[in-house]
Design a protein around this motif. Sequence first.
Motif, short mmCIF file in Angstrom:
data_model
loop_
_atom_site.label_atom_id
_atom_site.label_comp_id
_atom_site.label_asym_id
_atom_site.label_seq_id
_atom_site.Cartn_x
_atom_site.Cartn_y
_atom_site.Cartn_z
N VAL B 39 0.88 -1.09 0.08
CA VAL B 39 0.22 0.07 -0.01
C VAL B 39 0.94 1.14 0.11
CG1 VAL B 39 -1.84 1.20 1.24
CG2 VAL B 39 -1.86 -1.47 1.48
N PHE B 40 0.57 2.19 -0.97
CA PHE B 40 1.38 3.27 -0.78
C PHE B 40 0.87 4.63 -1.13
CE2 PHE B 40 2.47 3.91 -5.65
CZ PHE B 40 1.96 2.69 -6.05
N LYS B 222 6.52 10.41 -6.84
CA LYS B 222 7.45 10.30 -5.67
C LYS B 222 6.46 9.19 -4.63
CE LYS B 222 10.50 14.01 -4.89
NZ LYS B 222 10.38 15.48 -4.89
N ILE B 223 7.11 8.42 -3.87
CA ILE B 223 6.15 7.30 -3.17
C ILE B 223 6.56 8.48 -1.90
CG2 ILE B 223 6.15 5.41 -1.96
CD1 ILE B 223 6.87 3.94 -4.60
N THR B 224 5.40 8.62 -1.25
CA THR B 224 5.52 9.33 0.28
C THR B 224 5.42 8.54 1.38
OG1 THR B 224 3.14 10.03 -0.11
CG2 THR B 224 4.81 11.63 -0.75
N SER B 225 4.76 7.38 1.10
CA SER B 225 4.98 6.25 2.21
C SER B 225 4.57 5.18 1.48
CB SER B 225 3.81 6.78 3.18
OG SER B 225 2.39 6.23 2.77
N ILE B 226 4.81 4.05 1.91
CA ILE B 226 5.02 2.73 1.43
C ILE B 226 5.15 1.74 2.63
CG2 ILE B 226 7.17 2.55 0.72
CD1 ILE B 226 6.13 0.73 -1.77
N LYS B 227 3.99 0.76 2.56
CA LYS B 227 3.87 -0.44 3.45
C LYS B 227 3.88 -1.79 2.69
CE LYS B 227 1.84 2.24 7.13
NZ LYS B 227 0.65 2.60 7.68
#
Lengths: 426, 244, 392
Positions: B39-40, B222-227
């Motif tokens: 999930v990003f 740009k990926i700001t958050s990735i899990k």
Amino acid sequence: MIRFLLKGLIRDKSRSLLPLIVVAIGVTLVVFARGYINGIMVDMIEQTARFNTGHVKVTTKAYADNINQAPNDLAILDASNLILKLEDTFPDIDWACRIKFGGLIDVPDEQGETKSQGPAMGIGLDLFSTGSKEALRLNLAKSLVRGNLPTKEGEILLSEDFSQKLGVNSGDMVTLIGSTMGGSMAFYNFSVAGTVRFGNTGLDRGTVIADIRDIQLALDMTDAVGEIIGFFPGGYYNDELAEIVMAKSEKLFVGETGEYSPVMLRLRDQEGLSLYVDLTKSMGTIITFIFMLAMSLVLWNAGLLGGLRRYGEIGVRIAIGEEKGHVYRSMVLESVMVGVAGTIIGTSTGLFLSWLMQTYGLDISEFTKNATTGIMMPNLVRSRITPPDFYIGFIPGVVSTVIGTMLSGIGIYKRKTAQLFKELEA
Amino acid sequence: MKRIVYSLLAIISFLDLNAQNADEILKKVDQNMSSENRVFESTMTINGKRGSRTITSKSYSIGDKKAFTEYLSPAREQGTKMLKLENQLWIYSPSTDRTIQISGHMLRQSVMGSDLSYEDMMDDRKLTDLYSATVNGSENIDGRNTWVLELNAKVTDVAYAKRKIWIDNERYVPLREELFAKSGQLLKQSAMGNIIKIDGRWFPTSIVYKDMLKQGDGTEFKITSIKFNQVIPEYIFTKAALKK
Amino acid sequence: MKLAFKLAFKNLIGAGLRTWLNVIVLSFSFVIIIAAKGILVGWDRQAKNDMADWEIGGGQYWHRNYDPYDAFSLSDAHAPVPPEFKEEIANGNMVPVLITQGTIYPGGRMQPVLIKGIHPKQNLLKLPTQNLDTTVGAIPAIIGANMARANKLQTGDYLTIRWRDANGTFDAAEICITQIFTTNVPTVDLAQVWIPIENLQSMAMLPNEATVFTFRDGNLIRRGDTGEWKLMTFETLVSEVEEMIKTKSAGQAIFYSILLILALLAIFDTQVLSIFRRQKEIGTYVALGYTRGQVVGLFTIEGAMNAILAAVVGAIYGIPFLMWFAKKGISLGVSSAEYGFAIAETMYPVYSGSLIVGTTILVLMATTIVSYWPSRKIAKMNPTEALRGKIQ
């Protein structure tokens, strides 16, 4: 003398009526023909102007460079400001905003899934503002095949063939899939108000027309327009006026530099129309000349006939002692009166007919078997009244009538008083 | 003396490079890049001639076959959702309440005006299935040593006949990629950066795409958050979820 | 009857100036109608000729999926050249064209185009395909002048063209513009580039395939749809031109009707006066044993004779004028691009036999009717009164 002659003319119908009718009909025809020729000559230009170029057009420089692609990413931003400026500087010109765009029309089934889809070319124009002449300009009402013109936001017109290909009817919902100014995919729902015919296979295959506000919303073009087109007062292209507008616009846009600064294009600079614009001018003159010449000959002949018609009367007048010169002068004077009266009647009638033809046009679809009426192929032929129409009739109407009378009147001097009674006996 | 040492080092690295099978490199890259699920949130900045736009979105994906993206901003794009299942793609537009399948020529359209086409996003087949890879040298990019892999299509139905990928030889992430036409003409280029380590894997969080034939400065992703390895409910990957 | 003509002729010539004025005006109608209609005939013929020369030959076969107005149809609109066409192609009497979609980037902007492959050695179409038969270090390409203008391209320019082969794989190559041709047929000009068909076939991975065949021979007896190929006859392909010419002729008809009415007005006026003034003569005819119908006929012939004289007079100045006009033509300078089909910049009028005969009959009929109308009055005359010259 004039009064006396006038009385005579009015009381003696045979002396005045037929010549008057002939002059009047002749002048009517000349005036009408001239307006008609002017009308059809400029029709091609005006058709292009209405559909595409306007009489003048304002876009950005970058847009103008790629104008064939309808590049909305290069469109005019802050358009309302620019329009205000234009309206302020050119209050007589009728300005209209247009957005041309490409996209897909997608038709949903009951489940909302795509039932059919087709590529479309589209035009966004002002359909709803009070005073907007755009719908009229494109002859939309007359080109309607099914349904109605859009009456409210969110309504769209499809070309008839396109609607059949997609299988939609008026009232159906369709989705426009287009591309925003920024290049994102854009979706917008429209209700099909009706279908129109263009009369040009390419356009009939896939064209849509909607109100410009809808298109601005759909394509994320808030206060942005592709083109601002201007129409001259009177509704006809005028090269001289265009020249003035161009010069003024240069001053107006001074200081605005760069790719996206506005630029004014006149009709003659677009679509390679310059030669044709020149041609309409020269052709108009040539055709007017031919008509005038023909009319002059006809009225000359009418003058001659008028002289002959009154052969007996003149014989009597000379026989009872009227001087030949006096008879001759009075005849010429009479013909001037007939000519002037006939010309006035003829010019008025001709102008009236031309005005009718200019305002309402003549529907020629009756004459053209199975010809298609459409936006690109107007069924109406229209006349165009120009200032010369008001005085052009006087040349054949008065001058030729008088010359004819003068020539036929020469015979008066040849007649011998001694023979008059013999002639009159018969 | 120094020179000798350098050339020795060069030979060693070359030997090492040959020892590394190109397919193995790709496999290791794959381990970094793909995951069971992730999930990003990301931003996409499209640099147009008349200014740039930034679009933010949140994406869920399981493997390579299922992906779901919801756009968060700007307001105009908010609520637009995209669902990819296998080789099918649907877009839901909230303003029209329509779900439209993007197929055929529409796949060639750019995604939100970027230099990326829907089709570029769609091909989820493994590179090793499509291309035969060879190591073609090594280069230094921004202080990182890389292998330059040349990929030539071994199947016919690929969009790009040839790719060149620069792979960080320590972290096994791509740092640069070039896509070529059959004729060898360079069509697209992408450069990866901001490589971070998450859950034991290296991952590039910024990519600049550029269509080399078009004017403009490209698109920055740009990926700001990735899990990784999140629990994603299965219903997200259904067409019904698009409308919610 | 011969006498009637002789008499009518003598009467007419005897009237001198009056007759000649009428005749000249009527002759204008003749010449103008022929010139105006000639333009339309010429236009029609030229448009069709141009289309035949540049694009459609004697007709075409289209792949059944081919739709010239839908570029997306192209990916499914091609098939191998059928064996029954091979001989005709070898003889140079049929030209296959393969069409695919491509993209060019003039000035860094994406611009979709059609890539059309054609054999460089063909001589069926006027396209200067011999210029595709050169070595320039890139794929040689020819484009139309409108295409060149819209994209600011010049001869000798190199540009990148991108396309996808049959499998969807991107490919790109340089093309070199070896020739820019000027044509009135926008459908071979706008948004398209022409390259050698062998190149396109290998580029698109469609060996020996085509989208459209143009054939020289318009003889359709032995032709019909065959397999995947749909026959498009010449008539079908030019129907749009015909539609437009039809509309134009309707508009034009009004114009020369006015001119004709003008001339007829003069003749009517003359006839009315003749009958009014020549009562004695009429009475004499009746006295000599002419029936009233015969007298009416005599006067009608006299009026109608104007048309014959007008034809002669019109021929005297009209033939040189019309010939000059046919040679010089009329230059419209309108871009054909706007109309989507061929419009020549200069239109040369063409005068067909049927046009001239038709116009003569039209004018003669109209003149006869106008001459007959006032003459009917004769039938109501009292012959004795007429003989005495009493005005009735």
